[in-house]
Design an enzyme around this catalytic site. Structure first.
Site, PDB file in Angstrom:
ATOM      1  N   GLU A  24      11.995 -12.690   6.147  1.00 30.89           N
ATOM      2  CA  GLU A  24      10.760 -11.970   6.502  1.00 30.89           C
ATOM      3  C   GLU A  24      10.937 -10.453   6.365  1.00 30.89           C
ATOM      4  O   GLU A  24      10.426  -9.671   7.163  1.00 30.89           O
ATOM      5  CB  GLU A  24      10.249 -12.394   7.880  1.00 30.89           C
ATOM      6  CG  GLU A  24       9.745 -13.830   7.830  1.00 30.89           C
ATOM      7  CD  GLU A  24       8.965 -14.288   9.035  1.00 30.89           C
ATOM      8  OE1 GLU A  24       8.257 -13.462   9.620  1.00 30.89           O
ATOM      9  OE2 GLU A  24       9.055 -15.481   9.369  1.00 30.89           O
TER      10      GLU A  24
HETATM   11  N1  CAA Z   1      -0.814  -3.822   6.297  1.00 35.91           N
HETATM   12  C1  CAA Z   1      -1.850  -3.754   5.432  1.00 35.91           C
HETATM   13  N2  CAA Z   1      -1.739  -3.263   4.173  1.00 35.91           N
HETATM   14  C2  CAA Z   1      -0.522  -2.820   3.800  1.00 35.91           C
HETATM   15  C3  CAA Z   1       0.603  -2.842   4.651  1.00 35.91           C
HETATM   16  C4  CAA Z   1       0.422  -3.372   5.952  1.00 35.91           C
HETATM   17  N3  CAA Z   1       1.429  -3.435   6.824  1.00 35.91           N
HETATM   18  N4  CAA Z   1       1.664  -2.344   4.001  1.00 35.91           N
HETATM   19  C5  CAA Z   1       1.230  -1.985   2.777  1.00 35.91           C
HETATM   20  N5  CAA Z   1      -0.103  -2.273   2.658  1.00 35.91           N
HETATM   21  C6  CAA Z   1      -0.957  -2.012   1.503  1.00 35.91           C
HETATM   22  C7  CAA Z   1      -0.962  -0.518   1.176  1.00 35.91           C
HETATM   23  O1  CAA Z   1      -1.940   0.161   1.937  1.00 35.91           O
HETATM   24  C8  CAA Z   1      -1.275  -0.531  -0.299  1.00 35.91           C
HETATM   25  O2  CAA Z   1      -2.675  -0.735  -0.456  1.00 35.91           O
HETATM   26  P1  CAA Z   1      -3.464  -0.154  -1.743  1.00 35.91           P
HETATM   27  O3  CAA Z   1      -2.925  -0.889  -2.923  1.00 35.91           O
HETATM   28  O4  CAA Z   1      -4.888  -0.475  -1.447  1.00 35.91           O
HETATM   29  O5  CAA Z   1      -3.153   1.310  -1.797  1.00 35.91           O
HETATM   30  C9  CAA Z   1      -0.564  -1.779  -0.794  1.00 35.91           C
HETATM   31  O6  CAA Z   1      -0.410  -2.632   0.350  1.00 35.91           O
HETATM   32  C10 CAA Z   1       0.791  -1.500  -1.405  1.00 35.91           C
HETATM   33  O7  CAA Z   1       1.570  -0.830  -0.431  1.00 35.91           O
HETATM   34  P2  CAA Z   1       2.963  -0.148  -0.735  1.00 35.91           P
HETATM   35  O8  CAA Z   1       2.777   0.809  -1.867  1.00 35.91           O
HETATM   36  O9  CAA Z   1       3.531   0.363   0.547  1.00 35.91           O
HETATM   37  O10 CAA Z   1       3.806  -1.392  -1.273  1.00 35.91           O
HETATM   38  P3  CAA Z   1       5.286  -1.471  -1.840  1.00 35.91           P
HETATM   39  O11 CAA Z   1       5.260  -2.173  -3.136  1.00 35.91           O
HETATM   40  O12 CAA Z   1       5.948  -0.131  -1.757  1.00 35.91           O
HETATM   41  O13 CAA Z   1       5.981  -2.520  -0.807  1.00 35.91           O
HETATM   42  C11 CAA Z   1       7.121  -3.258   1.162  1.00 35.91           C
HETATM   43  C12 CAA Z   1       6.034  -2.342   0.542  1.00 35.91           C
HETATM   44  C13 CAA Z   1       7.082  -2.887   2.646  1.00 35.91           C
HETATM   45  C14 CAA Z   1       8.493  -2.976   0.597  1.00 35.91           C
HETATM   46  C15 CAA Z   1       6.723  -4.737   0.951  1.00 35.91           C
HETATM   47  O14 CAA Z   1       6.864  -5.122  -0.410  1.00 35.91           O
HETATM   48  C16 CAA Z   1       7.557  -5.690   1.807  1.00 35.91           C
HETATM   49  O15 CAA Z   1       7.261  -5.873   2.985  1.00 35.91           O
HETATM   50  N6  CAA Z   1       8.579  -6.326   1.214  1.00 35.91           N
HETATM   51  C17 CAA Z   1       9.336  -7.405   1.891  1.00 35.91           C
HETATM   52  C18 CAA Z   1       8.633  -8.720   1.686  1.00 35.91           C
HETATM   53  C19 CAA Z   1       9.066  -9.740   2.680  1.00 35.91           C
HETATM   54  O16 CAA Z   1       9.131  -9.493   3.873  1.00 35.91           O
HETATM   55  N7  CAA Z   1       9.307 -10.954   2.197  1.00 35.91           N
HETATM   56  C20 CAA Z   1       9.711 -12.060   3.003  1.00 35.91           C
HETATM   57  C21 CAA Z   1       8.823 -13.241   2.720  1.00 35.91           C
HETATM   58  S1  CAA Z   1       8.863 -14.540   3.922  1.00 35.91           S
HETATM   59  C22 CAA Z   1      10.361 -15.276   3.808  1.00 35.91           C
HETATM   60  O17 CAA Z   1      11.335 -14.628   3.964  1.00 35.91           O
HETATM   61  C23 CAA Z   1      10.473 -16.747   3.579  1.00 35.91           C
HETATM   62  C24 CAA Z   1      10.153 -17.614   4.715  1.00 35.91           C
HETATM   63  O18 CAA Z   1       9.601 -18.702   4.491  1.00 35.91           O
HETATM   64  C25 CAA Z   1      10.533 -17.293   6.109  1.00 35.91           C
END
Ligand code: CAA
Length: 407
Positions: A364
């Site tokens: 996550e």
């Molecule tokens: N809430 C709402 N919108 C959000 C947000 C949030 N918390 N964070 C970003 N956004 C929006 C931004 O406002 C932006 O919107 P616009 O396109 O309209 O401008 C868009 O999303 C892109 O935002 P960023 O430019 O900040 O995105 P980024 O590419 O730099 O990525 C990141 C940000 C935080 C690194 C994100 O990619 C991330 O959280 N990565 C990790 C993913 C993750 O947690 N994966 C685990 C999956 S679950 C798992 O592990 C398996 C399971 O089954 C348990």
């Protein structure tokens, strides 16, 4: 400090603890060895009306908050980290529908999750797209009244146990993360196959699978919210709500390992006295207990912040996930050390806590990503602060201004 929690939350904790002690603890070691899914525990959770508590009442749930979810996950994880995530991942899978589904979609999918009749999973990550979730490659191409799904998902927790899957796919690859859309896919849909099961270090009773989609036709009304391109925001908001659950899993693991360390050191005699009677042991246990309590307050605070819709939810969710999972690794490793050679043995319970804890620093969103989320939030706060504060560089002492200008 559990008594400080609202009565409702305390009741959830008591029910979860009862299930954990009766139905989880006695089978935890065997589930770890066999890798079998904890169906008997899921049944006990259904009977105790603890499944799907976070789902709003109008869709068959109890309208419980993230805080309620956290105390249940904490208690289950105190007995077995695998069971904790097998339960919590249903929240991760159903938040996208709660947050982004239409009324009709919520009525269609949420009641069966609320009763525990069906389990639900979350499909975002892919082989080449983990931390950089926006770079996912699974395609959903509109063809008449269906989307045709093509691609592969990775790290799908509850992979073959679930019946419903929230899958993020790109409907507009030219738009990057703004072209991602969430679709609900049901098990049995032609073209959808559950692939390889991962052989994991910990949480071994939980099946984590690859998912494959080949010409998989999904009706258009499975697009959450009915509007394309809202998937990335939906996934991020979902993770903001779900990360305190991972933190609660870590917290439960830390508490569970400390419980064992306390018991073992109080019974183990060396040099004619209990190991716990040595001051060095007491200091180590005191640090563990203090840090666990600090983590608990941060997890509960983040959860309350989300439940009350306060600003900063993303930041606090990331903070509690980092803090509790790093602490779980530290405490479980220390517990193994306190057990000495027995700690390294599968006949004793603590090495499992250490193996189960490691994943909480990774899934996550790896803790490096959480720090990035926190750092970005603080950068925004700093920008707002410098524009609102009436403190200008010229208010600094002359030497400080000179040093800044010289830099
Ligand atoms: N809430 C709402 N919108 C959000 C947000 C949030 N918390 N964070 C970003 N956004 C929006 C931004 O406002 C932006 O919107 P616009 O396109 O309209 O401008 C868009 O999303 C892109 O935002 P960023 O430019 O900040 O995105 P980024 O590419 O730099 O990525 C990141 C940000 C935080 C690194 C994100 O990619 C991330 O959280 N990565 C990790 C993913 C993750 O947690 N994966 C685990 C999956 S679950 C798992 O592990 C398996 C399971 O089954 C348990």
């Amino acid at each position: 400090m559990h008594e400080l929690l609202p009565k409702r939350v305390q009741e959830y904790r008591e029910r979860a603890r009862e299930v954990a002690e009766r139905a989880v603890r006695p089978v935890a070691a065997e589930l770890d060895r066999s890798g079998e899914y904890p169906w008997s525990v899921i049944q006990a959770l259904r009977d105790a009306q603890l499944m799907g508590i976070w789902i709003p009442e109008e869709y068959g749930g109890q309208g419980a908050g993230v805080l309620d979810l956290c105390v249940v996950v904490e208690e289950l994880s105190r007995a077995c980290g695998g069971v904790g995530v097998a339960y919590a991942v249903n929240a991760l899978g159903s938040f996208p529908i709660i947050l982004g589904g239409t009324e009709e979609q919520k009525r269609r999918w949420l009641p069966a999750v609320a009763s525990g009749e069906k389990l639900i999973a979350f499909g975002l990550s892919e082989k080449a797209s983990g931390s950089d979730a926006g770079s996912l490659r699974t395609r959903a191409t509109l063809d008449g009244d269906h989307y045709v799904l093509d691609g592969d998902k990775k790290w799908n927790t509850n992979g073959n146990a679930a019946s419903i899957y929230t899958i993020y796919a790109s409907t507009r690859p030219d738009r990057g993360s703004r072209g991602i859309s969430p679709l609900v896919v049901e098990k049995g849909t032609p073209g959808f196959e559950i692939g390889k099961r991962e052989d994991l270090m910990g949480i071994r009773c939980v099946p984590v699978h690859e998912l494959h989609f080949r010409d998989c036709r999904v009706p258009v009304d499975h697009l959450l919210g009915g509007v394309e391109g809202k998937g990335f925001g939906n996934a991020m908001m979902t993770l903001d709500r779900a990360r305190p659950g991972v933190a609660a899993q870590a917290l439960g693991l830390a508490q569970g390992a400390m419980d064992w360390a306390l018991r073992y050191t109080s019974e183990r005699q060396q040099f004619g006295q209990s190991v716990l009677s040595f001051q060095s042991t007491q200091f180590r246990i005191a640090d563990m207990a203090t840090e666990i309590e600090a983590a608990r307050q941060l997890v509960y605070g983040a959860a309350k912040c989300i439940d009350e819709g306060l600003p900063g939810a993303s930041k606090y969710a990331a903070m509690c996930k980092v803090f509790a999972s790093d602490l779980a690794m530290k405490v479980t490793t220390e517990a193994v050390q306190m057990f000495g050679g027995y700690g390294y043995c599968r006949d004793y319970p603590v090495e499992k806590y250490m193996r189960d804890a490691k994943i909480t620093q990774i899934y996550e969103g790896a803790n490096q990503i959480q720090r990035l989320v926190i750092g970005r939030a603080l950068t925004k706060e700093a920008a707002a602060m410098t524009s609102s504060l009436d403190v200008k560089v010229e208010h600094f002492p002359a030497e400080a201004v000179a040093a800044l200008e010289g830099a």
